[in-house]
Scaffold this motif. Sequence first.
Motif, PDB file in Angstrom:
ATOM      1  N   UNK A 445       0.843  -1.203   0.000  1.00 59.24           N
ATOM      2  CA  UNK A 445       0.000   0.000   0.000  1.00 59.24           C
ATOM      3  C   UNK A 445       0.871   1.243   0.000  1.00 59.24           C
ATOM      4  N   UNK A 446       0.318   2.318  -0.515  1.00 60.33           N
ATOM      5  CA  UNK A 446       1.040   3.597  -0.547  1.00 60.33           C
ATOM      6  C   UNK A 446       0.154   4.675   0.065  1.00 60.33           C
ATOM      7  N   UNK A 462      -0.498   9.391  10.521  1.00 59.99           N
ATOM      8  CA  UNK A 462      -1.783   9.160  11.222  1.00 59.99           C
ATOM      9  C   UNK A 462      -2.725   8.335  10.357  1.00 59.99           C
ATOM     10  N   UNK A 463      -2.744   8.631   9.058  1.00 61.02           N
ATOM     11  CA  UNK A 463      -3.601   7.861   8.155  1.00 61.02           C
ATOM     12  C   UNK A 463      -3.112   6.419   8.051  1.00 61.02           C
ATOM     13  N   UNK A 472       6.470   3.302   6.960  1.00 64.97           N
ATOM     14  CA  UNK A 472       7.239   3.265   5.712  1.00 64.97           C
ATOM     15  C   UNK A 472       6.348   3.330   4.467  1.00 64.97           C
ATOM     16  N   UNK A 473       5.060   3.153   4.649  1.00 72.61           N
ATOM     17  CA  UNK A 473       4.145   3.237   3.498  1.00 72.61           C
ATOM     18  C   UNK A 473       3.906   4.684   3.079  1.00 72.61           C
ATOM     19  N   UNK A 487      -3.674  10.686  -0.168  1.00 72.37           N
ATOM     20  CA  UNK A 487      -4.189   9.654  -1.077  1.00 72.37           C
ATOM     21  C   UNK A 487      -3.644   8.307  -0.640  1.00 72.37           C
ATOM     22  N   UNK A 488      -4.537   7.317  -0.590  1.00 68.39           N
ATOM     23  CA  UNK A 488      -4.120   5.963  -0.218  1.00 68.39           C
ATOM     24  C   UNK A 488      -4.427   5.025  -1.372  1.00 68.39           C
ATOM     25  N   UNK A 489      -3.423   4.259  -1.777  1.00 65.94           N
ATOM     26  CA  UNK A 489      -3.649   3.165  -2.724  1.00 65.94           C
ATOM     27  C   UNK A 489      -3.469   1.861  -1.955  1.00 65.94           C
ATOM     28  N   UNK A 490      -4.550   1.124  -1.836  1.00 63.97           N
ATOM     29  CA  UNK A 490      -4.528  -0.103  -1.050  1.00 63.97           C
ATOM     30  C   UNK A 490      -3.833  -1.221  -1.826  1.00 63.97           C
TER      31      UNK A 490
END
Length: 496
Positions: A445-446, A462-463, A472-473, A487-490
């Motif tokens: 994930x990023x 926090x996210x 580290x993500x 932005x989160x890419x799962x």
Amino acid sequence: MNGRHRRPEADSLPGVDVADRLESGPVVEAPGAVPTGQGRHSGPAGPAGPAGVAGPARPAGPGTTVRTTAAAMPAVAAPPVTPGSAPAAPGRTVVARRDRASARAARRAAARRRNLLVGGVLAAVLVLLVGGWLVLRGGGGDDVGTTGGGPPSQETLLVQVTDEDGTAAASALTGVTPSTGTGAVVLVPSRLLVDVAGTGDIPFGETATLPERSAPAQALTDLVGVRVDDSWVLDRTALAALVDAVGGVDAAVDVDVVETDKDGNETVVVEAGNQELKGAAAAAYATYLAEDEPEQARLARFDDVLTGVLQAMPEDRVDVVAALGRAGDGSESTLDAAALADRLLHLRAAAEADELVSDVLPVTEIDTGSDTPSYGIDSGQVAAMMRTRFPAALQQDAGGEVLRVLVENGVGTPGLVEKARAKLVDDGFRFVNGGNAASFDFEESAVIIPDGTEKSVARGRRVARSLGLPDSSVTTSDRGQTVADVIVILGKDFAP
């Protein structure tokens, strides 16, 4: 739009029915008056259109009746006259003898509708000014609502009335602060487009038909950034039964409420005029929208009935639970009967104290090419309104920030985004549905932040921790966007 409930002016003759003291007298023609039978509407006011309803006409003095002149009142189309309808036909002015409490309630309802429909601009300016002041006081950005130990606890409840097809015809987000006795009602158009994770953009009213019971509350939380604690949905039959259980509601009905059967035959089920509505009539009035009317007109009618029900409710919790029981299976809530009764009693207390404020959610019309209008929110006005009306229910993370997080599915597993949403919302983040990523080959994930500043890195961490991802993500990217702060890419390492 500021629809603050206001009580009528102080009564200089409490307990005295002035109408009882009036006597018949000579009819006086005002200058320019239209002869009897040719003049327009006079006497107790009938419908004034969706913008408001005029109150009862006041006599100029005991024993004297004054006809309204043509110059004083613009001509309007007279509503059809049916037996028992409001006295809108031309002719001699009649001073209605009415119960004073009913008259006061009717004037209050008419003023509320007028404020909802006409006072929008002033309300928008007010919430923008207040919201701007809060932003400046909070140091700018989204760090609003973090001052002075925070506002007192606020309970929120989404109230909806559904049509026969299950869609919500009218919706209201209510909030009450028990410690201060204040409350707020924000009316939500059913044609407002909302983004539902896993479904996409649909009108808000249709979220009530989705299998997920909490879909309307979730969609509204994501759209306006206010935590919706619970929901209460009634079909028209249940609303009618509840109105009957509390003894009816006073309403200033602004138009004839017409129903059309399957053969196209039209029937007036509620005639315009100030009156007490029983169950079926109240349900029809609360959900009625005449042809070519804006949806705000229906919401104002729903607000009339909702407020009327609150004010007519008994004071005792046991009696409220009993009234809710009479609504039957068509009444469903995420709260049990006792908890729902408590919430309604808090709202009732705010309404009785004239501390229940009503607004219509600020929206803009979207041209979809359809004859039926759709709406989007006016983001700036909505943000200001939410800060003003629901300061203790804003979605804020542990750092006290309103942080928007867009989530994309980089694996392709169905439901992954919805599960990430649940984690983020529980931790106070504002969720933005990003749908699927450009590909489904993300092993890790990023958590993407716009730059490497200390503030951005802290936000990213926090996210990441909320989603159970390692620090580290968190990574920086120049991917330009204004929809979200993070932005989160799962990826495959995300464990729902």
